[in-house]
Structures are given as structure tokens and as C-alpha cells.
Write a protein that holds these residues in place. Structure first.
Motif, mmCIF file in Angstrom:
data_model
loop_
_atom_site.group_PDB
_atom_site.id
_atom_site.type_symbol
_atom_site.label_atom_id
_atom_site.label_comp_id
_atom_site.label_asym_id
_atom_site.label_seq_id
_atom_site.Cartn_x
_atom_site.Cartn_y
_atom_site.Cartn_z
ATOM 1 N N LEU A 46 1.321 -0.977 0.066
ATOM 2 C CA LEU A 46 -0.177 -0.017 0.099
ATOM 3 C C LEU A 46 0.635 1.024 0.609
ATOM 4 C CD1 LEU A 46 -2.403 -1.030 2.133
ATOM 5 C CD2 LEU A 46 -2.791 -0.921 0.507
ATOM 6 N N LYS A 47 0.319 2.142 -0.628
ATOM 7 C CA LYS A 47 0.368 3.556 -0.813
ATOM 8 C C LYS A 47 0.265 5.243 0.001
ATOM 9 C CE LYS A 47 2.845 7.420 -3.636
ATOM 10 N NZ LYS A 47 3.298 7.991 -2.657
ATOM 11 N N LEU A 48 0.509 5.361 1.345
ATOM 12 C CA LEU A 48 0.088 6.179 2.377
ATOM 13 C C LEU A 48 -0.485 7.757 1.605
ATOM 14 C CD1 LEU A 48 -0.675 6.155 4.673
ATOM 15 C CD2 LEU A 48 1.492 7.333 5.417
ATOM 16 N N ARG A 49 -1.600 8.088 1.816
ATOM 17 C CA ARG A 49 -1.563 8.811 1.251
ATOM 18 C C ARG A 49 -2.366 10.429 1.946
ATOM 19 N NH1 ARG A 49 -4.572 8.328 -4.001
ATOM 20 N NH2 ARG A 49 -3.957 10.376 -4.046
ATOM 21 N N ALA A 50 -1.942 9.648 2.911
ATOM 22 C CA ALA A 50 -2.526 10.863 4.725
ATOM 23 C C ALA A 50 -2.170 9.609 5.699
ATOM 24 C CB ALA A 50 -4.278 11.668 3.816
ATOM 25 N N VAL A 51 -3.148 11.079 6.926
ATOM 26 C CA VAL A 51 -3.221 10.778 7.730
ATOM 27 C C VAL A 51 -4.035 11.246 9.078
ATOM 28 C CG1 VAL A 51 -1.620 10.325 10.497
ATOM 29 C CG2 VAL A 51 -0.688 10.060 8.579
ATOM 30 N N LEU A 52 -4.833 10.973 9.817
ATOM 31 C CA LEU A 52 -5.583 11.156 9.691
ATOM 32 C C LEU A 52 -6.197 11.500 10.862
ATOM 33 C CD1 LEU A 52 -8.895 10.257 7.418
ATOM 34 C CD2 LEU A 52 -6.988 11.874 7.310
ATOM 35 N N LEU A 53 -5.987 12.354 11.959
ATOM 36 C CA LEU A 53 -6.213 12.710 13.255
ATOM 37 C C LEU A 53 -6.820 13.020 14.575
ATOM 38 C CD1 LEU A 53 -2.059 13.860 13.668
ATOM 39 C CD2 LEU A 53 -3.115 11.246 14.252
ATOM 40 N N THR A 54 -7.282 12.582 15.108
ATOM 41 C CA THR A 54 -8.865 13.201 16.066
ATOM 42 C C THR A 54 -8.411 13.971 17.645
ATOM 43 O OG1 THR A 54 -8.872 11.748 17.051
ATOM 44 C CG2 THR A 54 -9.975 11.028 15.144
ATOM 45 N N HIS A 55 -7.377 14.360 18.152
ATOM 46 C CA HIS A 55 -7.026 14.760 19.056
ATOM 47 C C HIS A 55 -5.685 14.568 19.189
ATOM 48 C CE1 HIS A 55 -8.083 10.720 21.436
ATOM 49 N NE2 HIS A 55 -7.777 11.310 21.977
ATOM 50 N N HIS A 56 -4.875 15.106 20.325
ATOM 51 C CA HIS A 56 -3.333 15.078 20.793
ATOM 52 C C HIS A 56 -2.893 13.807 21.714
ATOM 53 C CE1 HIS A 56 -4.080 17.044 24.593
ATOM 54 N NE2 HIS A 56 -4.689 17.060 23.922
ATOM 55 N N HIS A 57 -3.507 13.023 22.579
ATOM 56 C CA HIS A 57 -3.065 12.475 23.109
ATOM 57 C C HIS A 57 -1.657 11.918 22.513
ATOM 58 C CE1 HIS A 57 -6.397 12.703 25.773
ATOM 59 N NE2 HIS A 57 -5.999 14.022 26.256
ATOM 60 N N ALA A 58 -0.966 11.361 23.337
ATOM 61 C CA ALA A 58 0.282 10.472 22.632
ATOM 62 C C ALA A 58 -0.199 9.213 22.253
ATOM 63 C CB ALA A 58 1.511 10.597 24.083
ATOM 64 N N ASP A 59 -0.830 8.842 22.594
ATOM 65 C CA ASP A 59 -1.990 7.491 22.021
ATOM 66 C C ASP A 59 -2.716 6.803 21.155
ATOM 67 O OD1 ASP A 59 -3.681 7.959 23.463
ATOM 68 O OD2 ASP A 59 -4.023 6.205 23.463
ATOM 69 N N VAL A 64 2.984 9.418 14.138
ATOM 70 C CA VAL A 64 3.022 10.410 12.923
ATOM 71 C C VAL A 64 4.664 10.724 12.629
ATOM 72 C CG1 VAL A 64 2.850 12.178 12.230
ATOM 73 C CG2 VAL A 64 0.763 11.336 13.315
ATOM 74 N N ALA A 65 4.989 11.414 13.289
ATOM 75 C CA ALA A 65 6.658 11.797 13.083
ATOM 76 C C ALA A 65 7.789 10.550 12.007
ATOM 77 C CB ALA A 65 7.408 11.896 13.788
ATOM 78 N N ALA A 79 -7.793 21.668 14.743
ATOM 79 C CA ALA A 79 -6.908 23.038 14.141
ATOM 80 C C ALA A 79 -7.408 23.690 15.926
ATOM 81 C CB ALA A 79 -7.786 23.717 13.527
ATOM 82 N N LEU A 80 -7.943 23.201 16.967
ATOM 83 C CA LEU A 80 -7.554 23.776 17.770
ATOM 84 C C LEU A 80 -6.786 22.943 19.323
ATOM 85 C CD1 LEU A 80 -11.866 24.363 18.763
ATOM 86 C CD2 LEU A 80 -10.036 25.864 18.166
ATOM 87 N N GLU A 81 -5.800 21.680 18.401
ATOM 88 C CA GLU A 81 -4.674 21.199 19.618
ATOM 89 C C GLU A 81 -3.786 21.902 19.650
ATOM 90 O OE1 GLU A 81 -7.677 18.245 21.498
ATOM 91 O OE2 GLU A 81 -5.916 17.714 20.417
ATOM 92 N N GLY A 82 -2.950 22.280 18.275
ATOM 93 C CA GLY A 82 -1.947 22.965 17.914
ATOM 94 C C GLY A 82 -1.134 21.338 17.634
ATOM 95 N N ILE A 83 -1.174 20.399 17.535
ATOM 96 C CA ILE A 83 -0.580 19.478 17.306
ATOM 97 C C ILE A 83 0.377 19.730 16.053
ATOM 98 C CG2 ILE A 83 -0.579 16.665 16.369
ATOM 99 C CD1 ILE A 83 -3.627 16.676 17.122
ATOM 100 N N SER A 84 2.132 19.388 16.513
ATOM 101 C CA SER A 84 3.386 20.022 15.689
ATOM 102 C C SER A 84 2.692 19.081 14.493
ATOM 103 C CB SER A 84 4.507 19.159 16.796
ATOM 104 O OG SER A 84 4.456 17.947 17.337
#
Length: 256
Positions: A46-59, A64-65, A79-84
Motif C-alpha cells: 500500500l501507498k500511504l496518502r494521508a494521516v487523520l488525527l482526532t485529538h492530541h493524546h500521545a497514544d 506520526v513523525a 486546528a484547536l489542539e496545536g499538534i506539531s
């Protein structure tokens, strides 16, 4: 083109990382750990196209990095959670179409568990992170109980056939609490038996169907007389409304 295929990748003690694929295209939701996702991508060609995040918790964001180091793709998140690691910040009502050949997802703001928690909905599937679980809901850490109640009410209004993809295997513990609230709910009794059999066989209990949540999840049943009366019996008075019923239920679950 064929429909989206879903795979729940177990991570940590009880997390699920959701890997969607359409042909050779892949999108991953809440990758707390990169290693199992990278293995699944390679193993499936598979070829990754995107990552979707729901909230900032580490688990939910910890992998992602590592993923984007090998697969430089857009990272969508609240947008409200400032995930780097987020490169495409999202707000309520936004739309995204990470797959070719798929209409894409609508972003739903569902604050409560965290201040900026979002969910992704494509008309058939809901990726709700830690907001809604089988027979339960997420803890309220940064938002308010009123926000969480409103968020769950918003999800409950989606079509009953919606498939609910949450991020944890909490079903048996949630069902125990739900039965304490509604011990005579026959649909809940049957569902708890099904869940127990699934876990005994080493199988997941998710995704669930929204119509099952409407029948068995006390946090979506705050208007039901059986739920309100149980909360009243525990607290010594009838809650004023559904929002107060929810708040008392969530506080009860916190100590259950």
C-alpha cells in the motif's frame, strides 16, 4: 473502484489504529505507533496518502513523525489542539478527500474528551477517536460535561446504520457499567454476551453500529426512563434534564 477496506491494527494495551485502503491507496487514523502501520503498508503493498488525527493524546499521535519520515504525506488534525505534526488543520464542517475515487469525509467537532477533538464521517463510517465507544463514551479531560453531552447527541443523530470506528477496546468494561445502569435491558444483555464471546475468541468488538449504541449505550439513552430512574435512585433525586443525567452518569462511570 472497489469500496474502502478497513483494518484495525492493535497497538499498546487496547488501542486500535485504523488503516483504510482503496485499491493501493491507504489512509491511517490515529497512529499512536508507527511500526505496526509501516509493517501493514509494506505487507499489503500500500501507498500511504494521508494521516487523520482526532485529538492530541500521545497514544493517537505518537507514531506520526515516524510515518511521515518514510511517507511524506499530509497530516490532517484538529486546528484547536496545536499538534506539531499536523500540516492540514481542520475545523467543524471542513471536508477532505484523501482518496482518489471516494467522496471524502466531513469533519465534525466533538469537544469533550479534549478541547478540540474532531471526528471524520463519510456518510457510512464514523471515525470518532475517544468520543464514543461501544456501550460507553470517553472521559472528559479538557472539555466540559455539557460539551461531551452535546457531542454525543450530535453523533447519535447520524443515520442508525453508521459504522462506528472508535480507538480503544473498552467494550467489556463499558458493558458492565451499562448493565449496572440498565440491568433489564435485553438488547444490552445479548450484546454483552456477544462481546464476551468475541473477546474470548481473541476477536475485536469494534466497529459497532450506531443503532446498537442507541439501544444499549446509556450515554446515548439519557432520555430513557430506565436510565433517568436509575440515576435518580443513586443520587436521591430526578435529574433536571438529559444533560444533567449525562453528567451524573459520567461521574458515576468515573468511579465505577
Amino acid at each position: 473502484m472497489t469500496d474502502i477496506r478497513l483494518r484495525g491494527i492493535p497497538a499498546f494495551d487496547d488501542n486500535y489504529i485504523w488503516l483504510m485502503s482503496l485499491g493501493r491507496q491507504a489512509v491511517v487514523v490515529d497512529p499512536g505507533d508507527a511500526a505496526p502501520v509501516l509493517a501493514a503498508l509494506e505487507g499489503g503493498g500500500l501507498k500511504l496518502r494521508a494521516v487523520l488525527l482526532t485529538h492530541h493524546h500521545a497514544d493517537h499521535v505518537g507514531g506520526v513523525a515516524g510515518l511521515v519520515a518514510d511517507h511524506p504525506v499530509p497530516v490532517y488534525g484538529p486546528a484547536l489542539e496545536g499538534i506539531s505534526t499536523v500540516t492540514r488543520p481542520l475545523k467543524d464542517g471542513d471536508r477532505l478527500a484523501p482518496f482518489d475515487g471516494h467522496a471524502g469525509f466531513e469533519v465534525l467537532a466533538v469537544p469533550g474528551h479534549t478541547r478540540g477533538h474532531i471526528a471524520y464521517y463519510d456518510g457510512a463510517r464514523l471515525f470518532c477517536g475517544d468520543t464514543l465507544f461501544p456501550c460507553g463514551c470517553g472521559r472528559v479531560f479538557e472539555g466540559t460535561l455539557a460539551q461531551m453531552h452535546a457531542s454525543l447527541a450530535r453523533l447519535a443523530a447520524l443515520p442508525p446504520a453508521t459504522q462506528v470506528y472508535c480507538a480503544h477496546e473498552y467494550s467489556l468494561a463499558n458493558a458492565r457499567f451499562a448493565l449496572a445502569v440498565e440491568p433489564d435491558n435485553r438488547a444490552l444483555q445479548a450484546r454483552q454476551r456477544w462481546m464476551a464471546a468475541r473477546r474470548e475468541a481473541g476477536l475485536p468488538t469494534v466497529p459497532s453500529l450506531l443503532h446498537d449504541e442507541l439501544d444499549t449505550n446509556p450515554f446515548l439513552r439519557c432520555g430513557a426512563a430506565s436510565v433517568r430512574e436509575r440515576v435518580a435512585a443513586r443520587g436521591g433525586r430526578m435529574p433536571a434534564d438529559e444533560a444533567e443525567t449525562f453528567a451524573l452518569l459520567r461521574e458515576w462511570k468515573n468511579v465505577f
